[in-house]
Design a protein around this motif. Structure first.
Motif, mmCIF file in Angstrom:
data_model
loop_
_atom_site.group_PDB
_atom_site.id
_atom_site.type_symbol
_atom_site.label_atom_id
_atom_site.label_comp_id
_atom_site.label_asym_id
_atom_site.label_seq_id
_atom_site.Cartn_x
_atom_site.Cartn_y
_atom_site.Cartn_z
ATOM 1 N N GLN A 34 40.171 28.947 48.808
ATOM 2 C CA GLN A 34 39.650 28.574 47.498
ATOM 3 C C GLN A 34 38.962 29.766 46.827
ATOM 4 O O GLN A 34 38.788 30.823 47.432
ATOM 5 C CB GLN A 34 38.685 27.389 47.620
ATOM 6 C CG GLN A 34 39.386 26.086 47.956
ATOM 7 C CD GLN A 34 38.500 24.868 47.786
ATOM 8 O OE1 GLN A 34 37.452 24.745 48.410
ATOM 9 N NE2 GLN A 34 38.917 23.949 46.924
ATOM 10 N N TYR A 35 38.580 29.572 45.569
ATOM 11 C CA TYR A 35 37.934 30.654 44.834
ATOM 12 C C TYR A 35 36.672 30.158 44.141
ATOM 13 O O TYR A 35 36.421 28.951 44.038
ATOM 14 C CB TYR A 35 38.895 31.287 43.818
ATOM 15 C CG TYR A 35 39.378 30.390 42.699
ATOM 16 C CD1 TYR A 35 38.685 30.313 41.480
ATOM 17 C CD2 TYR A 35 40.543 29.632 42.832
ATOM 18 C CE1 TYR A 35 39.143 29.508 40.448
ATOM 19 C CE2 TYR A 35 41.007 28.818 41.796
ATOM 20 C CZ TYR A 35 40.299 28.764 40.606
ATOM 21 O OH TYR A 35 40.751 27.966 39.578
ATOM 22 N N LEU A 36 35.863 31.103 43.698
ATOM 23 C CA LEU A 36 34.682 30.800 42.911
ATOM 24 C C LEU A 36 34.809 31.471 41.552
ATOM 25 O O LEU A 36 35.681 32.314 41.338
ATOM 26 C CB LEU A 36 33.402 31.239 43.633
ATOM 27 C CG LEU A 36 33.239 32.717 44.027
ATOM 28 C CD1 LEU A 36 32.915 33.616 42.844
ATOM 29 C CD2 LEU A 36 32.158 32.858 45.093
ATOM 30 N N MET A 37 33.941 31.074 40.626
ATOM 31 C CA MET A 37 33.902 31.715 39.316
ATOM 32 C C MET A 37 32.500 32.263 39.066
ATOM 33 O O MET A 37 31.504 31.545 39.251
ATOM 34 C CB MET A 37 34.313 30.725 38.224
ATOM 35 C CG MET A 37 35.766 30.319 38.327
ATOM 36 S SD MET A 37 36.412 29.483 36.860
ATOM 37 C CE MET A 37 35.615 27.883 37.030
ATOM 38 N N PHE A 48 37.352 34.659 41.198
ATOM 39 C CA PHE A 48 37.621 35.597 42.281
ATOM 40 C C PHE A 48 37.769 34.813 43.584
ATOM 41 O O PHE A 48 36.979 33.918 43.864
ATOM 42 C CB PHE A 48 36.477 36.616 42.428
ATOM 43 C CG PHE A 48 36.307 37.490 41.214
ATOM 44 C CD1 PHE A 48 37.056 38.640 41.051
ATOM 45 C CD2 PHE A 48 35.393 37.134 40.220
ATOM 46 C CE1 PHE A 48 36.905 39.431 39.917
ATOM 47 C CE2 PHE A 48 35.237 37.913 39.092
ATOM 48 C CZ PHE A 48 35.993 39.069 38.933
ATOM 49 N N SER A 49 38.774 35.177 44.359
ATOM 50 C CA SER A 49 38.987 34.509 45.651
ATOM 51 C C SER A 49 37.827 34.771 46.587
ATOM 52 O O SER A 49 37.233 35.857 46.590
ATOM 53 C CB SER A 49 40.285 35.010 46.285
ATOM 54 O OG SER A 49 41.411 34.587 45.562
ATOM 55 N N HIS A 96 36.710 26.087 43.723
ATOM 56 C CA HIS A 96 37.858 25.827 42.869
ATOM 57 C C HIS A 96 39.144 26.180 43.614
ATOM 58 O O HIS A 96 39.142 26.984 44.534
ATOM 59 C CB HIS A 96 37.775 26.651 41.583
ATOM 60 C CG HIS A 96 36.691 26.216 40.654
ATOM 61 N ND1 HIS A 96 36.838 25.169 39.766
ATOM 62 C CD2 HIS A 96 35.416 26.684 40.499
ATOM 63 C CE1 HIS A 96 35.702 25.016 39.093
ATOM 64 N NE2 HIS A 96 34.830 25.911 39.508
ATOM 65 N N GLY A 97 40.241 25.588 43.153
ATOM 66 C CA GLY A 97 41.554 25.940 43.684
ATOM 67 C C GLY A 97 42.125 24.890 44.617
ATOM 68 O O GLY A 97 41.420 24.347 45.469
ATOM 69 N N ALA A 229 49.897 28.699 46.009
ATOM 70 C CA ALA A 229 49.323 29.821 45.260
ATOM 71 C C ALA A 229 48.534 29.241 44.092
ATOM 72 O O ALA A 229 48.969 28.258 43.477
ATOM 73 C CB ALA A 229 50.411 30.768 44.759
ATOM 74 N N ASP A 230 47.421 29.847 43.766
ATOM 75 C CA ASP A 230 46.665 29.386 42.600
ATOM 76 C C ASP A 230 47.504 29.494 41.338
ATOM 77 O O ASP A 230 47.358 28.683 40.419
ATOM 78 C CB ASP A 230 45.386 30.214 42.450
ATOM 79 C CG ASP A 230 44.355 29.883 43.521
ATOM 80 O OD1 ASP A 230 44.234 28.694 43.874
ATOM 81 O OD2 ASP A 230 43.665 30.803 43.997
#
Length: 235
Positions: A34-37, A48-49, A96-97, A229-230
């Protein structure tokens, strides 16, 4: 969820590429992949992952490529540097993701270009931490070896685990390079007759993700439902 984080450290990984460690002020649950913002403004959040596994508690590791022509990422690095100096908090929105690691006994194929490596690094980190035993192949493409900033670490991981294989691919080789040269997707296609049984995780530009899905489904019998994939949320 918006939370505050302290910037623990900023280290150079390669030319214009930085590892940033964040310590959240409250516990956050997320999944590998997952990723954050990073919150830059009221309507400005930049994704960004997360490069580490959830098994590393209370920490987020980011790999940010911030060349002089990439103000989008460079401004984030500068924000992190200021926060590190002043010891002020930064806001992030997490998690996120939907391209996170899935429970499966299928062999894994992890593919990344450039700093997209942070996405597959999180997944590999989780595979190792949880002692998954299925064959796992990590292909990492970059312009040259200097951009493969985790090369020695990945070689050591592969050497220590019979089921894990690291295959680096560079576009430009020097006289000492012994690995593959060219496009990372072409390298995968050359190495496998079929990808029918694989769970495939991929990080790169939208055009790379789209080309991978088209090529692997058409030519290598990959199951599109087992490709993650995102980028696939947008293309």
């Amino acid at each position: 969820m918006i939370i505050n984080c302290k910037v623990k450290s900023i280290d150079a990984l390669a030319s214009n590429t930085y590892k940033i460690l964040l310590q959240p002020e409250s516990t956050v649950t997320f999944k590998a992949g997952q990723y954050l913002m990073v919150v830059m403004g009221l309507k400005d959040k930049r994704p960004f992952s997360i490069a580490n596994s959830p098994t590393r508690e209370n920490e987020f590791e980011l790999h940010i490529g911030a060349s002089e022509h990439n103000a989008y990422a460079g401004e984030v690095v500068e924000k992190m540097r200021l926060a590190l100096t002043t010891q002020e908090s930064v806001e992030i929105d997490v998690p996120h993701g939907k391209a996170s690691l899935q429970e499966s006994e299928r062999p894994l194929l992890l593919i990344a270009g450039g700093t997209g490596f942070s996405y597959v690094r999180s997944i590999l980190d989780d595979v190792v931490a949880n002692q998954w035993q299925q064959p796992t192949y990590l292909y990492w493409g970059a312009k040259d070896k200097s951009q493969l900033y985790a090369f020695d670490e990945l070689v050591a991981i592969a050497d220590g685990h019979d089921n894990i294989h690291f295959i680096p691919v560079v576009e430009h080789q020097d006289d000492n390079w012994q690995g593959k040269v060219g496009n990372v997707l072409q390298a995968v296609s050359q190495d496998f007759d079929t990808l029918e049984e694989f769970d495939i995780y991929l990080a790169g530009r939208f055009e790379m993700a789209g080309a991978a899905r088209e090529q692997f489904v058409l030519n290598k019998q990959a199951n599109a439902e087992r490709m993650f994939a995102d980028a696939y949320a947008f293309i």
